[in-house]
Design a protein around this motif. Structure first.
Motif, PDB file in Angstrom:
ATOM      1  N   GLU A 126      11.959   3.496  -6.935  1.00 17.60           N
ATOM      2  CA  GLU A 126      12.871   2.364  -6.824  1.00 17.60           C
ATOM      3  C   GLU A 126      12.216   1.361  -5.865  1.00 17.60           C
ATOM      4  OE1 GLU A 126      17.415   2.565  -6.452  1.00 17.60           O
ATOM      5  OE2 GLU A 126      16.753   2.134  -4.396  1.00 17.60           O
ATOM      6  N   ILE A 127      11.734   0.253  -6.401  1.00 19.76           N
ATOM      7  CA  ILE A 127      10.962  -0.713  -5.628  1.00 19.76           C
ATOM      8  C   ILE A 127      11.898  -1.720  -4.973  1.00 19.76           C
ATOM      9  CG2 ILE A 127       9.093  -2.393  -5.683  1.00 19.76           C
ATOM     10  CD1 ILE A 127       8.194  -1.085  -8.337  1.00 19.76           C
ATOM     11  N   LEU A 128      11.834  -1.810  -3.657  1.00 20.19           N
ATOM     12  CA  LEU A 128      12.652  -2.762  -2.923  1.00 20.19           C
ATOM     13  C   LEU A 128      12.062  -4.162  -3.054  1.00 20.19           C
ATOM     14  CD1 LEU A 128      13.362  -0.867   0.417  1.00 20.19           C
ATOM     15  CD2 LEU A 128      15.007  -1.388  -1.382  1.00 20.19           C
ATOM     16  N   VAL A 129      12.879  -5.106  -3.443  1.00 23.19           N
ATOM     17  CA  VAL A 129      12.463  -6.506  -3.523  1.00 23.19           C
ATOM     18  C   VAL A 129      13.106  -7.238  -2.350  1.00 23.19           C
ATOM     19  CG1 VAL A 129      12.436  -8.612  -4.901  1.00 23.19           C
ATOM     20  CG2 VAL A 129      12.330  -6.370  -6.029  1.00 23.19           C
ATOM     21  N   THR A 130      12.283  -7.695  -1.417  1.00 25.89           N
ATOM     22  CA  THR A 130      12.812  -8.363  -0.218  1.00 25.89           C
ATOM     23  C   THR A 130      12.286  -9.781  -0.040  1.00 25.89           C
ATOM     24  OG1 THR A 130      11.042  -7.361   1.109  1.00 25.89           O
ATOM     25  CG2 THR A 130      13.146  -6.190   1.018  1.00 25.89           C
ATOM     26  N   GLY A 131      11.099 -10.058  -0.593  1.00 24.16           N
ATOM     27  CA  GLY A 131      10.509 -11.381  -0.423  1.00 24.16           C
ATOM     28  C   GLY A 131      10.545 -12.192  -1.698  1.00 24.16           C
ATOM     29  N   ASP A 132      10.032 -13.429  -1.618  1.00 21.46           N
ATOM     30  CA  ASP A 132      10.051 -14.325  -2.766  1.00 21.46           C
ATOM     31  C   ASP A 132       8.910 -14.064  -3.738  1.00 21.46           C
ATOM     32  OD1 ASP A 132      12.114 -15.397  -1.353  1.00 21.46           O
ATOM     33  OD2 ASP A 132      11.094 -17.238  -0.773  1.00 21.46           O
ATOM     34  N   ASP A 133       7.821 -13.461  -3.275  1.00 25.41           N
ATOM     35  CA  ASP A 133       6.642 -13.249  -4.104  1.00 25.41           C
ATOM     36  C   ASP A 133       6.816 -11.981  -4.939  1.00 25.41           C
ATOM     37  OD1 ASP A 133       4.190 -13.144  -5.267  1.00 25.41           O
ATOM     38  OD2 ASP A 133       3.077 -12.698  -3.424  1.00 25.41           O
ATOM     39  N   LEU A 134       6.964 -12.160  -6.244  1.00 29.53           N
ATOM     40  CA  LEU A 134       7.165 -11.020  -7.134  1.00 29.53           C
ATOM     41  C   LEU A 134       5.858 -10.426  -7.639  1.00 29.53           C
ATOM     42  CD1 LEU A 134      10.197 -12.113  -9.340  1.00 29.53           C
ATOM     43  CD2 LEU A 134      10.179 -10.446  -7.489  1.00 29.53           C
ATOM     44  N   GLY A 135       4.727 -11.034  -7.306  1.00 30.40           N
ATOM     45  CA  GLY A 135       3.446 -10.549  -7.806  1.00 30.40           C
ATOM     46  C   GLY A 135       3.193  -9.079  -7.525  1.00 30.40           C
ATOM     47  N   PRO A 136       3.291  -8.631  -6.255  1.00 32.59           N
ATOM     48  CA  PRO A 136       3.068  -7.201  -5.967  1.00 32.59           C
ATOM     49  C   PRO A 136       4.088  -6.293  -6.647  1.00 32.59           C
ATOM     50  CG  PRO A 136       2.901  -8.526  -3.964  1.00 32.59           C
ATOM     51  CD  PRO A 136       3.453  -9.419  -5.030  1.00 32.59           C
TER      52      PRO A 136
ATOM     53  N   SER B 286       0.821  -1.211   0.000  1.00 35.48           N
ATOM     54  CA  SER B 286       0.000   0.000   0.000  1.00 35.48           C
ATOM     55  C   SER B 286       0.853   1.260   0.000  1.00 35.48           C
ATOM     56  CB  SER B 286      -0.927   0.000   1.220  1.00 35.48           C
ATOM     57  OG  SER B 286      -0.176  -0.081   2.427  1.00 35.48           O
ATOM     58  N   VAL B 287       2.055   1.184   0.579  1.00 36.83           N
ATOM     59  CA  VAL B 287       2.968   2.326   0.564  1.00 36.83           C
ATOM     60  C   VAL B 287       3.408   2.633  -0.867  1.00 36.83           C
ATOM     61  CG1 VAL B 287       5.204   3.190   1.327  1.00 36.83           C
ATOM     62  CG2 VAL B 287       3.767   1.895   2.902  1.00 36.83           C
ATOM     63  N   GLY B 288       3.726   1.592  -1.619  1.00 37.56           N
ATOM     64  CA  GLY B 288       4.108   1.792  -3.011  1.00 37.56           C
ATOM     65  C   GLY B 288       2.993   2.384  -3.839  1.00 37.56           C
ATOM     66  N   GLU B 289       1.762   1.951  -3.582  1.00 40.71           N
ATOM     67  CA  GLU B 289       0.607   2.502  -4.303  1.00 40.71           C
ATOM     68  C   GLU B 289       0.421   3.982  -3.975  1.00 40.71           C
ATOM     69  OE1 GLU B 289      -2.542  -0.018  -3.094  1.00 40.71           O
ATOM     70  OE2 GLU B 289      -1.771  -1.789  -4.142  1.00 40.71           O
ATOM     71  N   ALA B 290       0.586   4.329  -2.694  1.00 43.53           N
ATOM     72  CA  ALA B 290       0.476   5.735  -2.299  1.00 43.53           C
ATOM     73  C   ALA B 290       1.603   6.555  -2.907  1.00 43.53           C
ATOM     74  CB  ALA B 290       0.498   5.847  -0.772  1.00 43.53           C
TER      75      ALA B 290
END
Length: 299
Positions: free
Chosen positions: A128-138, A111-115
């Motif tokens: 710049e989107i931080l990728v930290t987890g395994d789920d790339l869907g969001p 929701s932070v990225g959407e805002a």
């Protein structure tokens, strides 16, 4: 896909000065560890925005490709009273109203990225989107939304995260990935996986490597500065990044060696201290790389 590395002679002849950006996150407010005896009983500290603006302007006007404010950037120290997750976005929007040039703000794919996407719309600020987890869907969904809005977008990930995610899915939707990995051989493998996926989609993806640097007149002086910076905890935001402690020649050698190896296309400088290492980058490293390239072209 089989990838053949160029010979060293071919690599040197085709060498181009890579683009260099800078991360100015360390200009945000320093917040004490919540477990310490310091913090809430002291006055609230605020970011020195004029200082941030002046260094951003200097970086972009003196030849750096972009400025980034990372996830550690804070505008105020009163974290217990407010939501600080959009601080980098708010500061970047403020800077862009006065300064021309690429500025990226770090966000998470939630929701932070959407805002954040709504906040930067039509401002020119990139995400710049931080990728930290395994789920790339969001992450992929936020990338798609940014593309629809015309917002510049990249992702940031570590080598450890890259080993757990589907790099093919990520590389097929992006043109730029920021990578934090200290080992050049691991970085090369990640870069090739991302670029292979991008090429299949007709994209020319760039991998931008993080580089923490401390520059002095000699290696011994740089080491002494590094020890002091580490002792006061000022290098915490660069954990896990490749490091160079030495002269501008050492930094240029590192950049050329990583580029020749195929480990990076471009670099984001994480300065050990400011404004010293910003000045070293624009007045020392960049001119040296350009001079070397000019000398090679003339041969």
């Amino acid at each position: 896909m089989t990838i053949q590395l160029p010979s060293s002679s071919q690599s040197r002849l085709s060498f181009k000065v890579p683009s260099i950006s800078i991360d100015l996150s360390s200009l945000g407010v320093e917040v004490f560890d919540s477990s310490s005896d310091f913090g809430e009983d002291f006055p609230v500290e605020t970011c020195n925005l004029p200082r941030l603006a002046s260094m951003t302007s200097a970086a972009l006007s003196d030849g750096l490709a972009a400025v980034t404010l990372g996830s550690s950037f804070l505008l105020r120290s009163d974290l217990h009273l407010r939501d600080c997750r959009l601080d980098a976005v708010r500061a970047s929007v403020k800077l862009t109203s006065k300064i021309t040039g690429p500025i990226f703000a770090s966000v998470t794919a939630d929701s932070v990225g959407e805002a954040a996407l709504e906040a930067v719309k039509d401002t020119g600020v990139g995400l710049e989107i931080l990728v930290t987890g395994d789920d790339l869907g969001p992450v992929i969904s936020l990338i798609a939304a940014a593309h629809r809005d015309g917002t510049p977008v990249t992702v940031a990930l570590t080598g450890e995260t890259a080993s757990r995610i589907d790099l093919t899915a990520l590389g097929s939707v992006l043109d730029r990935v920021r990578l934090r990995e200290a080992d050049p051989h691991s970085a090369r493998e990640i870069r090739y996986s991302l670029r292979s996926a991008a090429l299949e989609q007709g994209r020319d993806l760039q991998v931008v490597s993080d580089l923490f640097m401390i520059v002095s007149g000699c290696a011994m002086d740089a080491e002494e500065r590094a020890n002091l910076i580490s002792a006061i905890g000022a290098d915490r935001y660069a954990e896990g990044a490749a490091r160079v402690l030495g002269t501008v020649h050492d930094v240029a050698d590192h950049i050329e060696s990583w580029t020749d190896l195929g480990a990076a296309d471009a670099f984001t400088i994480l300065p050990g201290s400011l404004p010293t290492d910003l000045a070293s980058t624009v007045c020392g490293v960049l001119p040296l790389l350009r001079a070397r390239r000019s000398a090679e072209s003339a041969e």
